[in-house]
Design an enzyme around this catalytic site. Structure first.
Site, short mmCIF file in Angstrom:
data_model
loop_
_atom_site.label_atom_id
_atom_site.label_comp_id
_atom_site.label_asym_id
_atom_site.label_seq_id
_atom_site.Cartn_x
_atom_site.Cartn_y
_atom_site.Cartn_z
N GLU A 43 0.83 -1.21 0.00
CA GLU A 43 0.00 0.00 0.00
C GLU A 43 0.86 1.26 0.00
OE1 GLU A 43 -3.18 2.77 0.41
OE2 GLU A 43 -2.98 0.76 -0.45
N HIS A 46 2.50 1.83 -3.35
CA HIS A 46 1.53 2.35 -4.33
C HIS A 46 1.31 3.85 -4.14
CE1 HIS A 46 -1.81 2.65 -7.02
NE2 HIS A 46 -2.68 2.87 -6.05
N HIS A 108 -12.59 3.08 -9.48
CA HIS A 108 -11.26 3.62 -9.21
C HIS A 108 -10.26 3.25 -10.31
CE1 HIS A 108 -7.32 3.85 -7.06
NE2 HIS A 108 -7.86 4.96 -6.59
N HIS A 199 -19.76 -10.26 -16.30
CA HIS A 199 -18.47 -9.83 -16.84
C HIS A 199 -18.03 -10.75 -17.98
CE1 HIS A 199 -14.45 -8.29 -17.18
NE2 HIS A 199 -13.93 -9.46 -16.82
N HIS A 261 -3.63 -9.66 -16.72
CA HIS A 261 -5.01 -9.38 -17.11
C HIS A 261 -5.27 -7.87 -17.08
CE1 HIS A 261 -9.07 -10.63 -17.94
NE2 HIS A 261 -9.56 -10.02 -16.87
#
Length: 308
Positions: A43, A46, A108, A199, A261
């Site tokens: 975290e 990032h 996001h 999806h 992905h």
């Protein structure tokens, strides 16, 4: 910006969003936390990458504004990239401090993707100025413009549905493929199965749509290399995206496959965004075969002039 995207995906996939507790921008309210964990490192890394990219992006936008500001897309892309980078940071901060629903958090990634695409387009504008490739004499018909705009808009829906799968933890709710259980085409039984199968259906449709657009480009746009190769690369990327999506399920969320992905869809959206930029510059022709005919006419006129 690509590292920001993949870093955000890594935070989500490893469940490291609360690695620094409810503190932002510091970690546990400190510059150097006392108890360091893997989730905290992911975290905090990032956040550091996002912050440093913000500074670099500001420099790039000011530099591009002064240097190639005469190109009509430059100022718009500079503002867009900064705005969405700040917006994604604020949404991330709000999620840490106050918490957000899965449906809000799913957007996001899409917001970060818009900022990434804007930076990519700024880069391509620089290559255009250097005349690395010819992207000025593009001729498109109505159908091709429809495919470009339609697929780009629809891809954003597919991206949101994929992010929703991650944030609702629905990735393995359907352990088989292509159907949910034992390869039997049954209706989903709960919200998580609806999210996952929704999806998959959305991803299947965009695969077919891009394949058809690529076929159209191969048939009618061989003389326009940017459009021709653009759709071929888009088809390759959507194939890689589909393969990675299947392997994500079959490998039970292998970290490297899940990150690939995210990588493939980021590259695909960036490419589609550039096709939108090219489409916005062109006038609409009637008929799909017009681009090739106009090129043949031009060659015929040149031959006649030479003979004369």
């Amino acid at each position: 910006m690509l590292f920001v995207l993949l870093g955000g995906a890594l935070v989500t996939k490893t469940g490291s969003g609360m690695g620094c507790g409810h503190s932002w921008p510091l970690c546990e309210g400190r510059i150097i936390p006392q108890h360091i964990t893997i989730a905290m490192v992911i975290e905090l890394a990032h956040r550091l990458v996002s912050g440093s990219v913000g500074i670099l992006l500001l420099i790039l936008c000011v530099w591009a504004w002064k240097t190639i500001g005469y190109k009509r897309e430059t100022k718009f892309l500079a503002i867009l990239s900064l705005f969405f980078l700040v917006l994604q940071a604020l949404i991330g901060a709000a999620a840490v401090v106050w918490g957000q629903s899965d449906f809000v958090l799913a957007i996001h990634f899409g917001i970060s993707l818009v900022s990434f695409a804007s930076v990519l387009l700024l880069t391509l504008l620089i290559f255009e100025v250097d005349q690395k490739f010819d992207a000025q004499n593009i001729v498109l018909d109505k159908r091709m413009k429809f495919h470009i705009y339609g697929i780009t808009i629809y891809s954003y829906i597919v991206i949101y549905s994929g992010a929703l799968v991650r944030h609702t933890k629905s990735s393995l709710v359907c352990p088989d493929w292509p159907f949910c259980v034992n390869s039997s085409p049954a209706m989903p039984e709960n919200l998580y199965e609806w999210v996952q199968m929704g999806h998959r259906m959305a991803a299947g449709l965009i695969f077919i749509w891009i394949a058809y657009a690529a076929y159209t480009a191969i048939k009618h746009y061989r003389n326009q290399k940017v459009i021709f190769w653009g759709w071929i690369i888009a088809f390759i990327l959507v194939c890689l995206q589909a393969i990675a999506g299947v392997l994500v399920v079959l490998s039970r969320l292998n970290l490297y496959i899940t990150l690939s992905h995210s990588l493939f869809i980021s590259c695909l959206f960036g490419l589609l965004s550039y096709l939108v930029l090219l489409a916005s510059r062109t006038k609409v022709n009637s008929g799909a075969e017009e681009p090739e005919k106009s090129s043949d006419s031009k060659n015929a006129n040149q031959s006649a002039a030479t003979i004369h």
